[in-house]
Design a protein around this motif. Sequence first.
Motif, PDB file in Angstrom:
ATOM      1  N   ASP A  72       0.822  -1.210   0.000  1.00 26.13           N
ATOM      2  CA  ASP A  72       0.000   0.000   0.000  1.00 26.13           C
ATOM      3  C   ASP A  72       0.855   1.258   0.000  1.00 26.13           C
ATOM      4  OD1 ASP A  72       0.991  -0.295   2.509  1.00 26.13           O
ATOM      5  OD2 ASP A  72      -0.945  -0.346   3.536  1.00 26.13           O
ATOM      6  N   GLY A  73       1.978   1.192  -0.716  1.00 22.44           N
ATOM      7  CA  GLY A  73       2.845   2.355  -0.830  1.00 22.44           C
ATOM      8  C   GLY A  73       2.138   3.528  -1.482  1.00 22.44           C
ATOM      9  N   PRO A  74       2.534   4.755  -1.129  1.00 24.93           N
ATOM     10  CA  PRO A  74       1.845   5.949  -1.640  1.00 24.93           C
ATOM     11  C   PRO A  74       2.034   6.175  -3.137  1.00 24.93           C
ATOM     12  CG  PRO A  74       3.812   6.556  -0.388  1.00 24.93           C
ATOM     13  CD  PRO A  74       3.611   5.086  -0.182  1.00 24.93           C
ATOM     14  N   ASP A  75       3.160   5.736  -3.691  1.00 19.27           N
ATOM     15  CA  ASP A  75       3.414   5.885  -5.120  1.00 19.27           C
ATOM     16  C   ASP A  75       2.909   4.635  -5.819  1.00 19.27           C
ATOM     17  OD1 ASP A  75       4.362   6.143  -7.693  1.00 19.27           O
ATOM     18  OD2 ASP A  75       6.297   6.971  -7.089  1.00 19.27           O
ATOM     19  N   LEU A  76       1.756   4.755  -6.486  1.00 14.33           N
ATOM     20  CA  LEU A  76       1.120   3.578  -7.092  1.00 14.33           C
ATOM     21  C   LEU A  76       2.037   2.890  -8.093  1.00 14.33           C
ATOM     22  CD1 LEU A  76      -2.508   4.917  -7.728  1.00 14.33           C
ATOM     23  CD2 LEU A  76      -1.609   3.724  -5.720  1.00 14.33           C
ATOM     24  N   ALA A  77       2.749   3.656  -8.872  1.00 13.86           N
ATOM     25  CA  ALA A  77       3.591   3.085  -9.920  1.00 13.86           C
ATOM     26  C   ALA A  77       4.749   2.254  -9.357  1.00 13.86           C
ATOM     27  CB  ALA A  77       4.129   4.189 -10.817  1.00 13.86           C
ATOM     28  N   LYS A  78       5.088   2.463  -8.083  1.00 10.72           N
ATOM     29  CA  LYS A  78       6.207   1.741  -7.477  1.00 10.72           C
ATOM     30  C   LYS A  78       5.751   0.628  -6.538  1.00 10.72           C
ATOM     31  CE  LYS A  78       9.461   5.615  -7.741  1.00 10.72           C
ATOM     32  NZ  LYS A  78      10.339   6.545  -6.970  1.00 10.72           N
ATOM     33  N   ARG A  79       4.459   0.381  -6.484  1.00 15.50           N
ATOM     34  CA  ARG A  79       3.974  -0.687  -5.610  1.00 15.50           C
ATOM     35  C   ARG A  79       4.474  -2.045  -6.076  1.00 15.50           C
ATOM     36  NH1 ARG A  79      -2.354   0.624  -3.959  1.00 15.50           N
ATOM     37  NH2 ARG A  79      -1.856   2.332  -2.516  1.00 15.50           N
ATOM     38  N   LYS A  80       4.734  -2.932  -5.124  1.00 12.70           N
ATOM     39  CA  LYS A  80       5.198  -4.276  -5.402  1.00 12.70           C
ATOM     40  C   LYS A  80       4.270  -5.287  -4.742  1.00 12.70           C
ATOM     41  CE  LYS A  80       9.003  -2.741  -7.369  1.00 12.70           C
ATOM     42  NZ  LYS A  80       9.209  -2.866  -8.834  1.00 12.70           N
ATOM     43  N   VAL A  81       4.276  -6.496  -5.270  1.00 13.02           N
ATOM     44  CA  VAL A  81       3.474  -7.570  -4.675  1.00 13.02           C
ATOM     45  C   VAL A  81       4.040  -7.912  -3.305  1.00 13.02           C
ATOM     46  CG1 VAL A  81       2.830  -9.994  -4.878  1.00 13.02           C
ATOM     47  CG2 VAL A  81       2.770  -8.508  -6.906  1.00 13.02           C
ATOM     48  N   LYS A  82       3.154  -7.940  -2.309  1.00  6.31           N
ATOM     49  CA  LYS A  82       3.623  -8.243  -0.949  1.00  6.31           C
ATOM     50  C   LYS A  82       3.059  -9.540  -0.390  1.00  6.31           C
ATOM     51  CE  LYS A  82       0.099  -6.076   1.978  1.00  6.31           C
ATOM     52  NZ  LYS A  82      -0.132  -5.220   3.157  1.00  6.31           N
ATOM     53  N   SER A  83       1.948 -10.034  -0.960  1.00  3.28           N
ATOM     54  CA  SER A  83       1.322 -11.244  -0.421  1.00  3.28           C
ATOM     55  C   SER A  83       0.457 -11.888  -1.488  1.00  3.28           C
ATOM     56  CB  SER A  83       0.479 -10.904   0.821  1.00  3.28           C
ATOM     57  OG  SER A  83      -0.555  -9.994   0.484  1.00  3.28           O
ATOM     58  N   MET A  84      -0.101 -13.056  -1.148  1.00  7.33           N
ATOM     59  CA  MET A  84      -0.953 -13.797  -2.063  1.00  7.33           C
ATOM     60  C   MET A  84      -2.248 -14.192  -1.374  1.00  7.33           C
ATOM     61  SD  MET A  84       0.479 -14.249  -5.104  1.00  7.33           S
ATOM     62  CE  MET A  84      -0.448 -15.649  -5.734  1.00  7.33           C
ATOM     63  N   LEU A  85      -3.326 -14.212  -2.159  1.00  7.33           N
ATOM     64  CA  LEU A  85      -4.605 -14.746  -1.705  1.00  7.33           C
ATOM     65  C   LEU A  85      -4.901 -16.025  -2.473  1.00  7.33           C
ATOM     66  CD1 LEU A  85      -6.844 -11.531  -1.643  1.00  7.33           C
ATOM     67  CD2 LEU A  85      -5.866 -12.712   0.331  1.00  7.33           C
ATOM     68  N   ARG A  86      -5.574 -16.982  -1.820  1.00  4.15           N
ATOM     69  CA  ARG A  86      -5.993 -18.201  -2.517  1.00  4.15           C
ATOM     70  C   ARG A  86      -6.968 -17.835  -3.632  1.00  4.15           C
ATOM     71  NH1 ARG A  86      -6.795 -19.440   2.733  1.00  4.15           N
ATOM     72  NH2 ARG A  86      -9.055 -19.475   2.422  1.00  4.15           N
ATOM     73  N   PRO A  87      -6.955 -18.581  -4.727  1.00  2.72           N
ATOM     74  CA  PRO A  87      -7.797 -18.212  -5.871  1.00  2.72           C
ATOM     75  C   PRO A  87      -9.274 -18.116  -5.551  1.00  2.72           C
ATOM     76  CG  PRO A  87      -6.868 -20.423  -6.141  1.00  2.72           C
ATOM     77  CD  PRO A  87      -6.144 -19.788  -5.008  1.00  2.72           C
ATOM     78  N   GLY A  88      -9.780 -19.080  -4.755  1.00  2.00           N
ATOM     79  CA  GLY A  88     -11.217 -19.132  -4.508  1.00  2.00           C
ATOM     80  C   GLY A  88     -11.767 -17.954  -3.738  1.00  2.00           C
ATOM     81  N   VAL A  89     -10.926 -17.262  -2.983  1.00  5.43           N
ATOM     82  CA  VAL A  89     -11.402 -16.141  -2.168  1.00  5.43           C
ATOM     83  C   VAL A  89     -12.008 -15.050  -3.040  1.00  5.43           C
ATOM     84  CG1 VAL A  89     -10.706 -14.293  -0.596  1.00  5.43           C
ATOM     85  CG2 VAL A  89      -9.750 -16.588  -0.316  1.00  5.43           C
ATOM     86  N   VAL A  90     -11.267 -14.634  -4.053  1.00  5.34           N
ATOM     87  CA  VAL A  90     -11.735 -13.559  -4.931  1.00  5.34           C
ATOM     88  C   VAL A  90     -12.710 -14.095  -5.968  1.00  5.34           C
ATOM     89  CG1 VAL A  90     -11.016 -11.742  -6.524  1.00  5.34           C
ATOM     90  CG2 VAL A  90      -9.593 -12.306  -4.535  1.00  5.34           C
ATOM     91  N   GLN A  91     -12.474 -15.301  -6.477  1.00  4.07           N
ATOM     92  CA  GLN A  91     -13.391 -15.872  -7.466  1.00  4.07           C
ATOM     93  C   GLN A  91     -14.801 -16.019  -6.896  1.00  4.07           C
ATOM     94  OE1 GLN A  91     -10.826 -19.300  -8.228  1.00  4.07           O
ATOM     95  NE2 GLN A  91     -10.818 -18.778 -10.408  1.00  4.07           N
ATOM     96  N   LYS A  92     -14.903 -16.413  -5.635  1.00  5.29           N
ATOM     97  CA  LYS A  92     -16.211 -16.550  -5.009  1.00  5.29           C
ATOM     98  C   LYS A  92     -16.896 -15.190  -4.900  1.00  5.29           C
ATOM     99  CE  LYS A  92     -18.418 -18.478  -0.828  1.00  5.29           C
ATOM    100  NZ  LYS A  92     -19.091 -17.257  -0.316  1.00  5.29           N
ATOM    101  N   GLN A  93     -16.148 -14.183  -4.509  1.00  6.42           N
ATOM    102  CA  GLN A  93     -16.725 -12.847  -4.395  1.00  6.42           C
ATOM    103  C   GLN A  93     -17.190 -12.328  -5.750  1.00  6.42           C
ATOM    104  OE1 GLN A  93     -14.030  -9.469  -3.686  1.00  6.42           O
ATOM    105  NE2 GLN A  93     -15.411  -8.784  -2.042  1.00  6.42           N
ATOM    106  N   LEU A  94     -16.350 -12.501  -6.772  1.00  7.51           N
ATOM    107  CA  LEU A  94     -16.732 -12.063  -8.110  1.00  7.51           C
ATOM    108  C   LEU A  94     -17.977 -12.802  -8.601  1.00  7.51           C
ATOM    109  CD1 LEU A  94     -13.198 -11.900  -9.776  1.00  7.51           C
ATOM    110  CD2 LEU A  94     -14.747  -9.957  -9.485  1.00  7.51           C
ATOM    111  N   THR A  95     -18.003 -14.110  -8.416  1.00  9.15           N
ATOM    112  CA  THR A  95     -19.134 -14.916  -8.897  1.00  9.15           C
ATOM    113  C   THR A  95     -20.433 -14.481  -8.243  1.00  9.15           C
ATOM    114  OG1 THR A  95     -17.706 -16.826  -9.338  1.00  9.15           O
ATOM    115  CG2 THR A  95     -20.058 -17.255  -9.039  1.00  9.15           C
ATOM    116  N   GLU A  96     -20.430 -14.323  -6.944  1.00  9.99           N
ATOM    117  CA  GLU A  96     -21.651 -13.927  -6.235  1.00  9.99           C
ATOM    118  C   GLU A  96     -22.144 -12.568  -6.714  1.00  9.99           C
ATOM    119  OE1 GLU A  96     -20.471 -14.155  -2.159  1.00  9.99           O
ATOM    120  OE2 GLU A  96     -20.826 -16.336  -2.015  1.00  9.99           O
TER     121      GLU A  96
END
Length: 356
Positions: free
Chosen positions: A260-284
């Motif tokens: 959540d760095g203030p400069d969006l263009a310099k943000r880096k991946v810091k963690s991972m979520l399991r696929p089903g977490v977001v897929q379930k939210q999108l599907t619903e």
Amino acid sequence: MGRSTGIALAIAAGVRPLRCALPSSQAPSAVPASVPRGPVHARRDLSSMSTEAETLPKGNGDVCSTEPYTLKPILPHFGAYITGFSLAGKDPLPQTLIDRIKDDMRKHRVLVFKGQGQISGPRQVQISEQLGEVESTFYKHPRSPHPDIFRVSNDENEGCTNVGRTGWHIDGTFQAMPFKYQTMHFHSVCEGGETWFVPLKEFYEMQDAETKSLWDRLWMVTGREQYAHPLVYNHPVRGDTTLMFHCGSHFCAGWAVDDDGPDLAKRKVKSMLRPGVVQKQLTERLDAAVDKIGVKMKWEVGDFAINDNLGNCHYAAPGTQNSSRHAGLRILHRTTIAGEVRPMKDDGRQSFVFGG
């Protein structure tokens, strides 16, 4: 990744295969994955909506038909029917007409040319090539009329089955540049064989601030060659907000989360979520949104649709696999037109090879 046929990788990932009946001597070692689906005629009451038809002037030699090109929006913000015009013929469509079609695609995102009869495979490919580079990444069913036609059916002897049934999606997420358009031509339709479409700009705008904040930081890591696509990015033609995802369980390996760095263009991946977490939210949320802002297309024989694959997501309704003996035979001929740019966020970051 090259633009070569991609038939297998979903099997290795454990995807429920599309079924394509073949003589034993032709049976492939692996069968394809994801794609579009069928049916037409929006199942919404449009009588109360203002959808005035727009009629193009008659041609002057630049137009391939003496009949007017009449466009009627399906919804005020999404989709359109085109009538009084034939795509049949041998010569390429005039460039002025192609330009008009592309402009209407930019505005409406799905165009359905009504009453086109049965356009041949070579003619469908010819029209597709005028929209961009045809890119075929699917299995070639023996009944397909052309190497670049993906033949889809509810009868494995007639075409590939179980197509588009894994969940809401955009086609070609396994590539660095997912498909720009598809063409979908219905030679035969079955009862219940609908395709559901949801426009993604409006879908994103429906979400609350907390959800938008999360989605803005997510990258879909694909289940094939491990590309990471921004969930939220800018449509390359329309310039508005759109999304990139696949809700099929094996098409997504996980979701990378930005810091959540203030400069969006310099943000880096810091963690991972399991696929089903977001897929379930999108599907619903997509299941709830389709009746509010989308279209459940009930196809008619002869319909020829062009779909903006980057501007909306789609899903093949359960009825697309209804028994052909009881619901009728479904035959869909589909082509895919290559993407031209990698998905890019507002801050300039683009899809990348995850871990590369």
